[in-house]
Design an enzyme around this catalytic site. Structure first.
Site, PDB file in Angstrom:
ATOM      1  N   SER A  87     -28.610  28.489  -9.545  1.00 19.54           N
ATOM      2  CA  SER A  87     -28.714  30.224  -9.668  1.00 19.54           C
ATOM      3  C   SER A  87     -28.873  31.203 -10.104  1.00 19.54           C
ATOM      4  O   SER A  87     -28.535  32.433  -9.785  1.00 19.54           O
ATOM      5  CB  SER A  87     -26.851  29.917 -11.018  1.00 19.54           C
ATOM      6  OG  SER A  87     -26.117  28.944 -10.311  1.00 19.54           O
ATOM      7  N   HIS A 126     -12.983  31.374 -10.760  1.00 19.13           N
ATOM      8  CA  HIS A 126     -13.357  32.549 -11.387  1.00 19.13           C
ATOM      9  C   HIS A 126     -11.961  33.841 -11.502  1.00 19.13           C
ATOM     10  O   HIS A 126     -12.369  34.555 -12.534  1.00 19.13           O
ATOM     11  CB  HIS A 126     -14.501  33.547 -11.660  1.00 19.13           C
ATOM     12  CG  HIS A 126     -15.652  32.375 -11.796  1.00 19.13           C
ATOM     13  ND1 HIS A 126     -16.585  31.672 -11.003  1.00 19.13           N
ATOM     14  CD2 HIS A 126     -16.065  31.920 -12.660  1.00 19.13           C
ATOM     15  CE1 HIS A 126     -17.423  30.877 -12.002  1.00 19.13           C
ATOM     16  NE2 HIS A 126     -17.042  31.202 -13.192  1.00 19.13           N
ATOM     17  N   CYS A 179     -20.906  32.931 -10.672  1.00 17.89           N
ATOM     18  CA  CYS A 179     -19.283  32.075  -9.750  1.00 17.89           C
ATOM     19  C   CYS A 179     -20.085  31.726  -8.693  1.00 17.89           C
ATOM     20  O   CYS A 179     -20.942  32.610  -7.916  1.00 17.89           O
ATOM     21  CB  CYS A 179     -18.768  33.342  -9.269  1.00 17.89           C
ATOM     22  SG  CYS A 179     -17.059  32.650  -8.370  1.00 17.89           S
ATOM     23  N   ASP A 196     -17.337  25.360  -6.931  1.00 17.69           N
ATOM     24  CA  ASP A 196     -18.212  26.452  -7.996  1.00 17.69           C
ATOM     25  C   ASP A 196     -18.161  25.015  -9.467  1.00 17.69           C
ATOM     26  O   ASP A 196     -16.897  23.882  -9.081  1.00 17.69           O
ATOM     27  CB  ASP A 196     -17.135  27.172  -8.564  1.00 17.69           C
ATOM     28  CG  ASP A 196     -17.263  28.368  -9.245  1.00 17.69           C
ATOM     29  OD1 ASP A 196     -18.036  29.407  -8.446  1.00 17.69           O
ATOM     30  OD2 ASP A 196     -17.435  28.023 -10.616  1.00 17.69           O
TER      31      ASP A 196
END
Lengths: 377, 615
Positions: free
Chosen positions: B327, B372, B385, B366
């Site tokens: 991420s 989310h 997210c 996810d």
């Protein structure tokens, strides 16, 4: 058997051993001379190399390999050498171009091509392909060569020589140039032309100076006056002369050379090995060693004069003359009458590359000699 | 001679000319040989006495003076690589009358062990007989005194002083400073012998290797008067050696210590860069090793142990460890969306906890299985997210992603002045065609969008990308060397000033940085754990990389099953967010979650550095 050696002319009968060797395309007197030289080399290399057996074993292995190359070359008929001369020459020039473009650099000079497993030095190949090419070219025309043929041959000589000098490897460039020039000389190029070239060459010396690298200039200056810089560049020559001179007539004895063993003499197993020899074996030893070289040269000349066509004559003659030039340049450098150029003492100095080329050259001589057509009885 | 135009050739004439020339050549050869012979007679008979005297008095010996190697300092002048004098006991085999006997006696005198004798014999085999071979490398003072008392009994044995490279910080700097070691046979082939005569060591890794040519210096020469045995009596003259240049690194050893300790028991790496200049402040790779034994030749067993260690201490993770960035690529992806994708910051995507490609059953999940809900760009970064970025990746397409992230250095070497850096990878369809001989699948675009799949980056690359982001697009080339100072009063500054820049709209940049600040400072941020007590703003991003260790073998997996199942924890950050002074990338292998494991390590480094700037 010995009564059959050293004759010039056509032999009526051959003893059985000679016939047998001749069929294997081996020339016994030449082989014997080379083996004598190898023996002397082993003795002196043991001393100069710090009395290490593995140095001898390594050098012996190289010699064995070079011998195999020599015998292989001896099997090839001279007409094949002749046929492939232009191709080999072109290949040499191409490889030299490759070296200049993508060669490996080591110690500031780019001489090697990396072929993956082995590093290959194309300039070494030119030592053979150069005289082959010039002999091929000149033998195709009636001799003595006309002026335009001399000019063309001159260009053929200059191209690879200049490329090797550019690497920079002045020693090899010189030897390759000499190999080509020797063919021209033997072909009967006129004395007047030779003299004229010598004069022009002398006049061009200052120009050459202009194009030299600094280290090359240093070597020339140092040759002219070694005592000027005893700590630096003149050191080799001074120490070499002390080693030779202190050897005297009989020498200090094997393994007793103080100059070489107390580390005064640089490059004692390679370029300066003659100084070690001179220190330990004295004047008598040196004359003996030169005698071996002269014996080999004598046999080579016997082969040269018996060669049966122009190409073989020119090629064998040039190879013989070049072999002497090797010896002369190295010994001359070590005894301080020529400038220091990196030329090893043929077949004695430690190292393998030049040995393979030299023995390949002797292989060609053996081939020329053993493939002659005999007149019918 | 069927291949020669016989009509034009006069065989007899040719042969006659040739024989004439051969005679000329033979005469020349005889003359030249006579010349050589005369010269030899002149040297060996006429000059014999003169040269004999010279030889007997040849007490002047030239010996090389190795230059002292340049020292290496950190940014505050702490010595990272030092030269200390060391005395070694050496033998010249040729001058020792009875080698075995001498070794026996020396054994009794200075407690030689069998390992040392074995090593001596190995070295002796390689050296020439008149070369000095070390027997004991570091001779204690007491041993030295004992030897000097008995020295007359030991011809050919002498004490030599040599300078020994030491690394006072040991494993702390091993991966940056590197180490020197004995010159190997293959290195010897490539070296200029006149430069390296008298030098036994050469830089093998790290800065020691990169800057070998300037650290080495210039060899001098000494003219020694020697006695008959060749022992030096006194110095006649010398050309002094010119010491190598000192290197001042941008590295801060205190910060290095902080980062090293903060990693704790985790394997991993911390890289911190001063964003404006590209100066590397910290470069940690853990586990590390002590470089000192390498200087004099590390014992086989010790080296094998290092090699076999499953945690691979010799491996420089900071430059060579290629991990999926996970991420941590999201801020860069978001910027790509704003800058080249025409995406509005306010654009919302609904996240149900998974993403489906149109017409495909497969669910791309996810990390939060419940989803989310509806997220905008900032919230997507803050919450990390995945679905938002799957959607964004699909919108951008792999080509644009590859191109834009490449500008931040993904998939390119950073150009740091250390050896062996890996390129990492940010894939493109072209790359896949070339290297995998396969087509690109749309699903792979999604995976690349969250920094997984083929994407791989080194900690150094991520630190650099973070620094470029902190710079608002000014591209820097990281350097561990700040300047070099040579004895010729020559100062050479590093690093070179930044040259390239990525144009970024200030509004877009602000949006992404605000989101990164929220990662740390907002209640919903994934790294909110480190917020308490912060007196400045940190802009950061967490990441978890699905497990992929540095080339592990079967055994490793079996031994560490439990730990190996954990993901790698990433954290990238720069601070203060308003005026960035430091950019950091941290990876803790198998650390699990970036926010709880990697972020505190980054905070410790940032805290310490900012405090050192304003004490």
């Amino acid at each position: 058997m010995s009564s059959d050696y050293g004759y010039v002319g056509i032999k009526l009968h051959e003893p059985p051993t000679r016939q047998w060797l001749s069929r294997l395309h081996i020339d016994l007197p030449l082989l014997a001379g080379l083996l004598m030289l190898a023996g002397a080399a082993a003795v002196i290399l043991y001393s100069a190399g710090g009395q290490k057996l593995d140095v001898l074993i390594r050098q012996g292995t190289r010699l064995g390999l070079a011998m195999v190359v020599m015998f292989t070359f001896a099997q090839i008929h001279p007409r094949h050498f002749r046929m492939y001369s232009p191709a080999l020459y072109l290949l040499g020039v191409l490889l030299l171009t490759a070296v200049l473009l993508i060669g490996e650099t080591s110690l500031g000079a780019t001489r090697w091509l990396n072929l993956g497993i082995v590093r290959f030095q194309p300039s070494e190949m030119c030592k053979l392909s150069m005289p082959m090419m010039i002999a091929w070219y000149l033998a195709a025309h009636p001799l003595p060569p006309k002026f335009r043929h001399v000019v063309a041959a001159g260009i053929l000589i200059l191209v690879p020589t200049a490329m090797i000098a550019k690497q920079p490897d002045l020693g090899t460039a010189f030897l390759v140039g000499v190999a080509g020039a020797a063919v021209l000389f033997l072909s009967g190029m006129s004395w007047r032309l030779i003299l004229g070239l010598a004069v022009i060459g002398a006049a061009l010396l200052p120009v050459g100076w202009h194009f030299m690298h600094d280290y090359q200039r240093d070597r020339v200056l140092m040759f002219l006056n070694p005592e000027a810089d005893p700590l630096g560049r003149g050191y080799h020559i001074i120490q070499s002369k002390i080693a030779i001179g202190s050897g005297g007539i009989y020498g200090k004895g094997w393994l007793r050379g103080t100059q070489s063993h107390l580390e005064f003499l640089p490059e004692r197993s390679t370029d300066f090995i003659f100084a070690v020899f001179a220190e330990e074996f004295g004047l008598l030893g040196c004359l003996g060693l030169l005698g071996i070289y002269l014996f080999i040269l004598g046999r080579c000349f016997a082969i040269v004069v018996q060669a049966q066509d122009s190409y073989s004559r020119l090629l064998s003659g040039a190879l013989t003359v070049t072999f002497f030039v090797y010896v002369f340049v190295n010994v001359g450098m070590v005894i301080g009458i020529l400038p220091v150029v990196g030329v090893p003492l043929p077949l004695v100095s430690y190292g393998g590359t030049s040995m393979v080329t030299l023995l390949a050259g002797f292989g060609i001589l053996m081939s020329i000699h053993t493939h002659r057509k005999h007149l019918p009885r | 001679m069927n291949y020669e135009p016989l009509s034009l050739k006069d065989q007899l004439l040719e042969q006659r000319i040739f024989l004439n020339r051969i005679v000329a050549a033979v005469l020349l050869i005889i003359a030249a040989t006579a010349g050589l012979g005369l010269r030899l007679v002149y040297l060996q008979v006429v000059g014999h006495e003169h040269y004999s005297d010279l030889s007997r008095d040849n007490q002047v010996k030239i010996s090389p003076l190795p230059p002292p190697r340049g020292l290496i300092f950190d940014r505050n002048g702490e010595v990272l690589a030092d030269n200390v004098p060391s005395y070694s006991l050496e033998l010249i085999p040729e001058r020792v009358p009875n080698l075995n006997h001498t070794l026996e006696e020396l054994k009794a005198l200075i407690n030689l062990n069998d390992e040392e004798i074995r090593r001596f014999n190995a070295l002796k085999g390689r050296a020439k007989n008149f070369e000095s071979v070390p027997l004991r490398l570091q001779l204690g003072e007491e041993e030295m005194a004992r030897f000097y008392v008995h020295m007359p009994r030991f011809p050919g044995v002498e004490v030599r002083s040599r300078s020994l490279r030491t690394y006072p910080y040991g494993d702390l700097t091993a991966h940056v400073v590197g180490y020197v070691g004995r010159i190997s046979e293959s290195e010897l082939q490539k070296l200029d012998p006149s430069v390296y005569s008298g030098t036994y060591h050469i830089g093998k890794s790290g800065v020691e290797k990169t800057y070998e040519s300037v650290l080495h210096g210039k060899t001098g020469y000494e003219e020694l008067e020697t006695n008959v045995q060749g022992r030096a009596i006194h110095v006649l003259g010398q050309a002094p050696a010119i010491p190598g240049a000192d290197l001042h690194l941008s590295l801060d050893i205190k910060l290095q210590r902080t980062a090293f300790d903060a990693l704790g028991d985790y394997d991993g790496s911390v890289v911190a860069i001063e964003p404006r200049s590209g100066r590397v402040l910290t470069l940690v790779s853990k586990p590390s090793f002590d470089p000192n034994p390498f200087v004099q030749g590390i014992p086989r067993a010790q080296y094998d142990a290092l090699q076999r260690n499953p945690d691979r201490p010799l491996y420089n993770r900071a430059l060579r460890g290629v991990y999926p960035p996970g991420s941590t690529v999201k801020p860069f992806m978001a910027l790509a969306g704003l800058e080249v994708g025409g995406v509005q910051a306010a654009h919302r995507t609904y996240c149900p906890g998974f993403f489906r490609l149109p017409g495909v059953e497969h669910k791309y999940r996810d990390w939060r299985s419940g989803g989310h809900g509806s997220v905008d760009l900032k919230y997507a970064i803050t919450q990390s997210c995945d679905v938002y970025f799957y959607d964004l990746a699909l919108h951008l397409g792999i080509e644009r992603m590859h191109d834009y992230l490449g500008r931040f250095g993904f998939g390119n070497r950073s150009g740091i002045d250390l050896d062996g850096e890996k390129t990492g990878l940010y894939p493109s369809p072209e790359w896949k065609r070339k290297h995998r001989k396969q087509h690109w699948f749309p699903g792979e675009t999604l995976i690349a969008g969250i920094g997984q799949g083929y994407v791989g980056a080194t900690p150094l690359q991520l630190a650099r990308a973070t620094a470029i982001l902190a710079n608002q697009g000014t591209v820097i080339e990281p350097r561990v060397t700040d300047r070099l100072v040579s004895s010729l009063a020559l100062e050479h500054p590093y690093p070179p000033p930044p040259t390239a820049a990525i144009e970024i709209d200030p509004g877009h940049w602000r949006t992404v940085v605000d989101a990164m600040i929220d990662v740390v400072h907002s209640q919903s941020g994934t790294a909110k754990l480190i917020a308490p007590g912060l007196t400045y703003h940190v802009a950061g991003k967490t990441g978890t990389a699905q497990v992929f260790t540095v080339r592990q073998d079967q055994e490793y997996k079996k031994m560490h099953v439990k730990e190996a199942l954990q993901d790698h924890a990433w954290f990238i950050a720069f601070a203060p967010a308003e005026d960035p002074k430091i950019a950091v990338a941290v990876i803790a292998e198998h650390g699990g979650h970036g926010g709880s494991v990697a972020a505190p390590i980054a905070r410790a480094v940032i805290d310490q550095y900012l405090k050192s700037l304003n004490p």
